[in-house]
Structure formats: structure tokens, C-alpha cells
Scaffold this motif. Structure first.
Motif, PDB file in Angstrom:
ATOM      1  N   LEU A 365       0.689  -1.130   0.161  1.00  0.00           N
ATOM      2  CA  LEU A 365       0.072   0.038  -0.002  1.00  0.00           C
ATOM      3  C   LEU A 365       0.799   1.430   0.113  1.00  0.00           C
ATOM      4  CD1 LEU A 365      -2.750   1.246   0.231  1.00  0.00           C
ATOM      5  CD2 LEU A 365      -2.883   1.114   2.520  1.00  0.00           C
ATOM      6  N   LYS A 366       1.893   1.117   0.583  1.00  0.00           N
ATOM      7  CA  LYS A 366       2.758   2.330   0.743  1.00  0.00           C
ATOM      8  C   LYS A 366       3.523   2.726  -0.634  1.00  0.00           C
ATOM      9  CE  LYS A 366       6.953   1.562   2.808  1.00  0.00           C
ATOM     10  NZ  LYS A 366       7.944   1.565   3.746  1.00  0.00           N
ATOM     11  N   VAL A 367       3.572   1.820  -1.499  1.00  0.00           N
ATOM     12  CA  VAL A 367       4.320   1.854  -2.705  1.00  0.00           C
ATOM     13  C   VAL A 367       2.862   2.416  -3.669  1.00  0.00           C
ATOM     14  CG1 VAL A 367       5.319   0.905  -5.054  1.00  0.00           C
ATOM     15  CG2 VAL A 367       6.133   0.433  -2.613  1.00  0.00           C
ATOM     16  N   ARG A 368       1.772   1.757  -3.414  1.00  0.00           N
ATOM     17  CA  ARG A 368       0.670   2.288  -4.207  1.00  0.00           C
ATOM     18  C   ARG A 368       0.546   3.801  -3.905  1.00  0.00           C
ATOM     19  NH1 ARG A 368      -3.381  -2.233  -2.179  1.00  0.00           N
ATOM     20  NH2 ARG A 368      -1.724  -3.841  -2.160  1.00  0.00           N
ATOM     21  N   LYS A 369       0.542   4.345  -2.846  1.00  0.00           N
ATOM     22  CA  LYS A 369       0.415   5.761  -2.311  1.00  0.00           C
ATOM     23  C   LYS A 369       1.384   6.477  -3.100  1.00  0.00           C
ATOM     24  CE  LYS A 369      -1.971   4.772   2.016  1.00  0.00           C
ATOM     25  NZ  LYS A 369      -1.854   5.164   3.483  1.00  0.00           N
ATOM     26  N   LEU A 370       2.588   6.016  -3.347  1.00  0.00           N
ATOM     27  CA  LEU A 370       3.564   6.729  -4.028  1.00  0.00           C
ATOM     28  C   LEU A 370       3.531   6.884  -5.325  1.00  0.00           C
ATOM     29  CD1 LEU A 370       6.767   7.747  -3.926  1.00  0.00           C
ATOM     30  CD2 LEU A 370       7.267   5.432  -4.578  1.00  0.00           C
ATOM     31  N   ALA A 371       2.832   5.697  -5.994  1.00  0.00           N
ATOM     32  CA  ALA A 371       2.208   5.993  -7.270  1.00  0.00           C
ATOM     33  C   ALA A 371       1.356   6.924  -7.597  1.00  0.00           C
ATOM     34  CB  ALA A 371       1.619   4.624  -7.862  1.00  0.00           C
ATOM     35  N   VAL A 372       0.291   7.102  -6.775  1.00  0.00           N
ATOM     36  CA  VAL A 372      -0.732   8.145  -6.824  1.00  0.00           C
ATOM     37  C   VAL A 372      -0.196   9.575  -6.720  1.00  0.00           C
ATOM     38  CG1 VAL A 372      -2.852   9.050  -5.837  1.00  0.00           C
ATOM     39  CG2 VAL A 372      -2.525   6.569  -6.001  1.00  0.00           C
ATOM     40  N   ARG A 373       0.758   9.623  -5.832  1.00  0.00           N
ATOM     41  CA  ARG A 373       1.694  11.165  -5.559  1.00  0.00           C
ATOM     42  C   ARG A 373       2.243  11.135  -6.960  1.00  0.00           C
ATOM     43  NH1 ARG A 373       5.222  11.171  -0.452  1.00  0.00           N
ATOM     44  NH2 ARG A 373       5.729  13.242  -1.311  1.00  0.00           N
ATOM     45  N   ILE A 374       2.948  10.370  -7.436  1.00  0.00           N
ATOM     46  CA  ILE A 374       3.357  10.749  -8.968  1.00  0.00           C
ATOM     47  C   ILE A 374       2.631  11.010  -9.930  1.00  0.00           C
ATOM     48  CG2 ILE A 374       4.838   9.604 -10.870  1.00  0.00           C
ATOM     49  CD1 ILE A 374       5.980   7.702  -8.975  1.00  0.00           C
ATOM     50  N   CYS A 375       1.367  10.525 -10.172  1.00  0.00           N
ATOM     51  CA  CYS A 375       0.505  10.816 -10.866  1.00  0.00           C
ATOM     52  C   CYS A 375      -0.154  12.438 -10.457  1.00  0.00           C
ATOM     53  CB  CYS A 375      -0.746  10.108 -11.082  1.00  0.00           C
ATOM     54  SG  CYS A 375      -0.391   8.061 -11.525  1.00  0.00           S
ATOM     55  N   ASP A 376      -0.292  12.784  -9.463  1.00  0.00           N
ATOM     56  CA  ASP A 376      -0.563  13.755  -9.006  1.00  0.00           C
ATOM     57  C   ASP A 376       0.475  14.947  -9.182  1.00  0.00           C
ATOM     58  OD1 ASP A 376      -2.651  15.540  -7.358  1.00  0.00           O
ATOM     59  OD2 ASP A 376      -0.870  16.075  -6.445  1.00  0.00           O
ATOM     60  N   VAL A 377       1.549  14.733  -9.040  1.00  0.00           N
ATOM     61  CA  VAL A 377       2.731  15.836  -9.436  1.00  0.00           C
ATOM     62  C   VAL A 377       2.571  15.970 -10.919  1.00  0.00           C
ATOM     63  CG1 VAL A 377       5.192  16.052  -9.567  1.00  0.00           C
ATOM     64  CG2 VAL A 377       4.169  15.107  -7.559  1.00  0.00           C
ATOM     65  N   VAL A 378       2.822  15.148 -11.676  1.00  0.00           N
ATOM     66  CA  VAL A 378       2.789  15.330 -13.180  1.00  0.00           C
ATOM     67  C   VAL A 378       1.804  15.932 -13.901  1.00  0.00           C
ATOM     68  CG1 VAL A 378       4.772  13.532 -13.414  1.00  0.00           C
ATOM     69  CG2 VAL A 378       2.531  12.771 -13.653  1.00  0.00           C
ATOM     70  N   THR A 379       0.370  15.483 -13.059  1.00  0.00           N
ATOM     71  CA  THR A 379      -0.936  16.178 -13.783  1.00  0.00           C
ATOM     72  C   THR A 379      -0.962  17.557 -13.416  1.00  0.00           C
ATOM     73  OG1 THR A 379      -1.734  13.724 -13.699  1.00  0.00           O
ATOM     74  CG2 THR A 379      -3.316  15.716 -13.769  1.00  0.00           C
ATOM     75  N   ARG A 380      -0.645  17.811 -12.238  1.00  0.00           N
ATOM     76  CA  ARG A 380      -0.877  19.198 -11.767  1.00  0.00           C
ATOM     77  C   ARG A 380      -0.015  20.082 -12.560  1.00  0.00           C
ATOM     78  NH1 ARG A 380       1.134  22.850  -7.682  1.00  0.00           N
ATOM     79  NH2 ARG A 380      -0.853  23.906  -6.580  1.00  0.00           N
ATOM     80  N   ARG A 381       1.181  19.707 -12.819  1.00  0.00           N
ATOM     81  CA  ARG A 381       2.345  20.634 -13.527  1.00  0.00           C
ATOM     82  C   ARG A 381       1.631  20.878 -14.850  1.00  0.00           C
ATOM     83  NH1 ARG A 381       8.469  19.620 -15.501  1.00  0.00           N
ATOM     84  NH2 ARG A 381       7.014  18.251 -17.046  1.00  0.00           N
ATOM     85  N   ALA A 382       1.347  19.474 -15.625  1.00  0.00           N
ATOM     86  CA  ALA A 382       0.717  19.756 -16.957  1.00  0.00           C
ATOM     87  C   ALA A 382      -0.642  20.548 -17.117  1.00  0.00           C
ATOM     88  CB  ALA A 382       0.419  18.308 -17.269  1.00  0.00           C
ATOM     89  N   ALA A 383      -1.376  20.381 -16.096  1.00  0.00           N
ATOM     90  CA  ALA A 383      -2.608  21.309 -16.438  1.00  0.00           C
ATOM     91  C   ALA A 383      -2.418  22.632 -16.009  1.00  0.00           C
ATOM     92  CB  ALA A 383      -3.570  20.904 -15.288  1.00  0.00           C
ATOM     93  N   ARG A 384      -1.547  23.107 -14.926  1.00  0.00           N
ATOM     94  CA  ARG A 384      -1.245  24.448 -14.829  1.00  0.00           C
ATOM     95  C   ARG A 384      -0.420  25.067 -15.985  1.00  0.00           C
ATOM     96  NH1 ARG A 384      -2.285  26.171  -9.515  1.00  0.00           N
ATOM     97  NH2 ARG A 384      -0.212  27.225  -9.113  1.00  0.00           N
ATOM     98  N   LEU A 385       0.517  24.338 -16.611  1.00  0.00           N
ATOM     99  CA  LEU A 385       0.996  25.012 -17.756  1.00  0.00           C
ATOM    100  C   LEU A 385      -0.040  25.236 -18.788  1.00  0.00           C
ATOM    101  CD1 LEU A 385       4.465  23.133 -17.675  1.00  0.00           C
ATOM    102  CD2 LEU A 385       4.014  25.600 -16.940  1.00  0.00           C
ATOM    103  N   ALA A 386      -0.862  24.342 -18.830  1.00  0.00           N
ATOM    104  CA  ALA A 386      -1.814  24.536 -20.121  1.00  0.00           C
ATOM    105  C   ALA A 386      -2.670  25.641 -19.955  1.00  0.00           C
ATOM    106  CB  ALA A 386      -2.778  23.218 -20.251  1.00  0.00           C
ATOM    107  N   ALA A 387      -2.948  26.122 -18.213  1.00  0.00           N
ATOM    108  CA  ALA A 387      -3.567  27.227 -17.991  1.00  0.00           C
ATOM    109  C   ALA A 387      -2.976  28.397 -18.336  1.00  0.00           C
ATOM    110  CB  ALA A 387      -3.789  27.061 -16.401  1.00  0.00           C
TER     111      ALA A 387
END
Length: 481
Positions: A365-387
Motif C-alpha cells: 500500500l505504501k508503494v501504491r500511495k507513492l504511485a498516486v503521488r507521482i500521478c498527482d505531481v505530473v498531472t498538476r504541472r501539466a494542467a497548470r502549464l496549459a492554464a
């Protein structure tokens, strides 16, 4: 690898490297090794940070590059291509119109019937056909004869039982999503093929002429009213539904934008003949670059492994459409979204994707949470740059509340007008967290008072319906070639 990976933000490279970190995390036998994995993630987070101050620097850089691209050819990383579209649908169009959408290994033909009232598309019919593999490397005549034959069959089937108009030739909007040097509304020379096509005799030829010659050979009475790309089609579709639409953005496997520019602001081509005083400009913003963009070592790796190093930097940070990457793991955007939006206590969807797609089983579960954090980091940057890119367009045309790049007025002095940006593409429409971060970025950059006047309106099938609407729009005004 010959497959296409569609990622988010830094794209597949970050996710792949991070997943490799997960593999390490899964096998760690000491706290020290796990701390190393966490430290790498923290470095990624810091490298991808997009505080509002940095985003505003990106906005300013985008507006400056737009000015430079309009001033001279080659003066900017932004191509700022003239589309010669100076007349958009008004909603008053009446009649039946066609579109041909050719942008990959499939093509589509469409027929729409318009009722003359805004948003009144009385009916629409679509047919999709794959292009036989041998035609992708044959001759231009073979390719367009096949397309014209299909188009004729479609027309005959759809018009069976109805009386064809004896007054005018059928009008077709031609959406052609390959590199073209356009010289007028109906004239464009193919620069090069992409997407697996290699028809040598067509490079350097007029695309519309080839299509119309094939239609004549097939006995089809139809005229290509104009040649456009998919982003301009999205702008037309947005304008048809809402007269306040001034720009269009596509965020999917790739990303691009176009907008309406004053003709007198296009310095590199003074004296453009327009009836409206404006022209749609295809920015090709995927190639935008600025030192203010938050680039990480993973971006550098992604770029060096791509088939086009030092090219399309903005696109790689937002949509990450990358071919032939020599990396061991691939996650496509729908899977990144599914992992990111997994709200189950045990993150079961994350575990399933890691196992079925990447072959990583028994993930803690610890590593799964890490995967979700990675998705959040890269998605947040992409969306905000598009903005930031969207606000850059608004700044250039004086719709960001500041009065434009040289307005010199405070936001409180400027009366904001309702401003609509048509937006299309699966990364935006199908990924809720991406949309949320993009909207949040817009509000932060513009401020709530200004952001409330900016509407992002989802459209569907700008490349098809938009092309037909443009054909309708131009059928009622004098043609200029």
C-alpha cells in the motif's frame, strides 16, 4: 519500441522512472533505501512546482513569443501560422454541407444539415474508413481516388430519396492534419508526411488540387471550400455555438491552440485581404519554450529519447505524445487518470494497473500511495502549464483583465468581457483531476474577479463538424481563392 505512449506532464518518462523506483521500493530491505526513493520523489515534486509567480512568467513569455511570431517568419519558437480563415460561423447558416477529415490512418466523411438558428444542427451523418496500408506508400492519385470514391458513395447513400440542389455545387470543408504551408484559404502545399505516410510524389504538391482532381475523376460534383487543421475547426465549432468564442485549445495526444487575431497585428504579412478585420492564427504552441518552464532531469531524458529532441517542448510537458521511447515501462493517460482518481482505501485499481499493465505484482500500500503521488505531481504541472498557455493568449488579445501586453493599465481599470475558449481533447474531457488543476491555475493567474468572465467550453469533433461549418460559412460570402 514502435508503440506510442501518451503520458501526462513529463509524460511516460517520469512515470516510467518513478515506477522503476517503485520496483526498488517494493524490494527494499532497509529503511535507508526507502528513504532514497522518497527523496527522489521529493526532488521530482520540487522540480515540477508551478507557483503562481512562475506561471505568470510563462504567461508573459507566451505573449512575447506570440508577438515575435507575428512580426517575422522564424522570429519565434511559435510558428503563428496564417490560416486565411477570416470568417467564422454565425449560426445563421442554412443547408447541407460536407467535411473530409484526414489526419491519420483513418479518415472520416461527414454530412450536416443546418437550420439557420444558432446551435441548430438538424442532422449529421458520419462514416469512418481505414486507409489501406498499401495506399499510405503508393501515389497521391491512388490515395485521393480511394478517398473520392468513398466520399461519392457516402454522398449517394445519404442523398438517396432526397432531391439534390440544382442551384449550387456541394461544399466541402477539408481538414488535413499534416504539415502544410498554406498560402490562401484553399491552397496549401504538403511539407512532409507524418503518421506512417510516405507518398513521395505528393510532397510539395497542392493538397486541395489533388483532392478536387480526384473528385472530378470520380464524377462527384463537389468543391473543397477551404483547407484547415483540427484546431481551427474547433474554433469554428465553438464560435457556431457561442459568439463570444475567441480561441480554441486541443489537449489530447498532442496539444495546440489557435485564436482570432487582428489583421493589422500580423506584421509579417501586412495588407491581408480580410472582410472582418481579423484572422484565425494557428499557433502550433506545442513548440513553445521558455526558461521559466519547470524542467526536470526526467524532462531532459524524455526529450533525448524522443524522435524529435529539442522540439515540441511545451507539448511534451503537457500531453507527452512520444513515439519510440526506449524505456521499459509505459502508462497511457487513461491509466494514469484511473490510478490518480482511485479513492478506494486499499488503492485496488492502482494495484491492478501496476500488475496487469506493468507486470509489478504484490505491491505494498505504501508503494501504491507513492504511485498516486507521482500521478498527482505530473498531472498538476501539466494542467497548470496549459492554464498559463491559455492566459498567454488572453493577455495577447487583451482579455486577461490587463488590457493586453502593452496596455499599461491595472486590472481594476479594464472592463472584462465574457470570453469563451473552446476546448477539446481527451486529456481535458476525460480526466477530472486535470480539469480541476487547470481551472484552479486559471483562477490563480487571473484572479477570481477576472476568471469568472472566462469560460472553457468543451466541444466535440471540431475537426469534422467544424470543417463542415466553415464550408457553410464561406458558401455565402465572395471567394478569394
Amino acid at each position: 519500441m514502435g508503440k506510442v505512449a501518451v503520458g501526462v506532464a513529463v509524460g511516460v518518462a517520469v512515470v516510467a522512472c518513478a515506477v522503476a523506483g517503485m520496483v526498488v521500493g517494493r524490494r527494499v530491505g532497509s529503511r535507508r533505501k526507502w528513504k532514497r526513493v522518497v527523496r527522489v520523489l521529493k526532488e521530482l515534486e520540487e522540480g515540477c512546482e508551478t507557483p503562481v509567480g512562475r506561471l505568470r512568467q510563462v504567461v508573459d513569455a507566451m505573449a512575447v513569443e506570440m508577438h515575435a511570431g507575428l512580426a517575422s517568419e522564424g522570429g519565434s519558437k511559435l510558428k503563428m501560422l496564417l490560416t486565411f480563415v477570416d470568417h467564422l460561423p454565425t449560426g445563421s447558416e442554412i443547408g447541407t454541407y460536407y467535411a473530409l477529415d484526414l489526419g491519420g490512418t483513418n479518415f472520416r466523411v461527414l454530412r450536416i444539415q443546418l437550420g439557420g438558428r444558432r446551435s441548430s444542427i438538424l442532422s449529421q451523418d458520419v462514416e469512418r474508413r481505414p486507409i489501406p496500408q498499401h495506399l499510405m506508400t503508393s501515389t497521391s492519385e491512388d490515395l485521393f481516388d480511394f478517398i473520392a470514391s468513398t466520399l461519392k458513395q457516402f454522398v449517394e447513400k445519404e442523398e438517396s430519396g432526397s432531391e439534390p440542389s440544382p442551384v449550387r455545387t456541394r461544399e466541402l470543408g477539408f481538414t488535413f492534419s499534416f504539415p502544410v504551408k498554406q498560402s490562401s484559404l484553399r491552397s496549401g502545399i504538403l511539407i512532409k508526411w507524418t503518421k506512417g505516410f510516405a507518398i513521395e510524389d505528393m510532397v510539395g504538391k497542392e493538397v486541395v488540387e489533388l483532392l478536387e482532381a480526384a473528385m472530378v475523376r470520380s464524377g462527384l460534383d463537389m468543391r473543397a471550400a477551404l483547407l484547415v487543421n483540427d484546431t481551427v475547426g474547433t474554433l469554428a465549432l465553438g464560435r457556431y455555438h457561442d459568439a463570444d468564442t475567441v480561441a480554441a485549445v486541443i489537449i489530447g495526444t498532442g496539444t495546440n491552440a489557435c485564436y482570432l487575431e487582428r489583421a493589422d497585428a500580423i506584421i509579417k504579412c501586412q495588407g491581408l485581404p480580410t472582410t472582418s478585420g481579423y484572422m484565425a492564427v494557428n499557433m502550433e504552441w506545442g513548440n513553445f519554450w521558455s526558461s521559466h518552464l519547470p524542467r526536470t532531469s526526467y524532462d531532459i531524458d524524455l526529450d533525448s529519447e524522443s524522435p524529435n529532441p529539442n522540439d515540441q517542448g511545451f507539448e511534451k510537458m503537457i500531453s507527452g505524445n512520444v513515439s519510440r521511447l526506449s524505456i521499459p515501462f509505459i502508462l497511457q493517460t487513461p491509466l494514469v487518470a484511473a490510478m490518480h482518481e482511485d479513492d478506494s482505501p486499499e488503492l485496488k485499481e492502482v494495484a491492478k494497473i501496476l500488475k496487469e499493465t506493468l507486470g509489478i505484482s504484490e505491491v505494498s500500500l505504501k508503494v501504491r500511495k507513492l504511485a498516486v503521488r507521482i500521478c498527482d505531481v505530473v498531472t498538476r504541472r501539466a494542467a497548470r502549464l496549459a492554464a498559463a498557455g491559455i492566459v498567454g493568449i488572453l493577455k495577447k488579445i487583451g482579455r486577461d483583465g490587463s488590457g493586453g501586453t502593452t496596455g499599461g493599465r491595472s486590472k481594476s481599470d479594464v472592463k472584462m468581457r465574457r470570453t469563451v475558449v473552446a476546448i477539446e481533447g481527451g486529456l481535458y474531457t476525460s480526466y477530472a483531476m486535470f480539469r480541476q488543476y487547470l481551472h484552479g491555475g486559471l483562477s490563480e493567474i487571473l484572479g477570481e474577479d477576472v476568471a469568472q468572465h472566462v469560460v472553457l467550453q468543451v466541444t466535440e469533433d471540431g475537426s469534422g463538424i467544424g470543417g463542415a461549418l466553415l464550408a457553410a460559412s464561406y458558401s455565402s460570402i465572395p471567394q478569394r481563392g
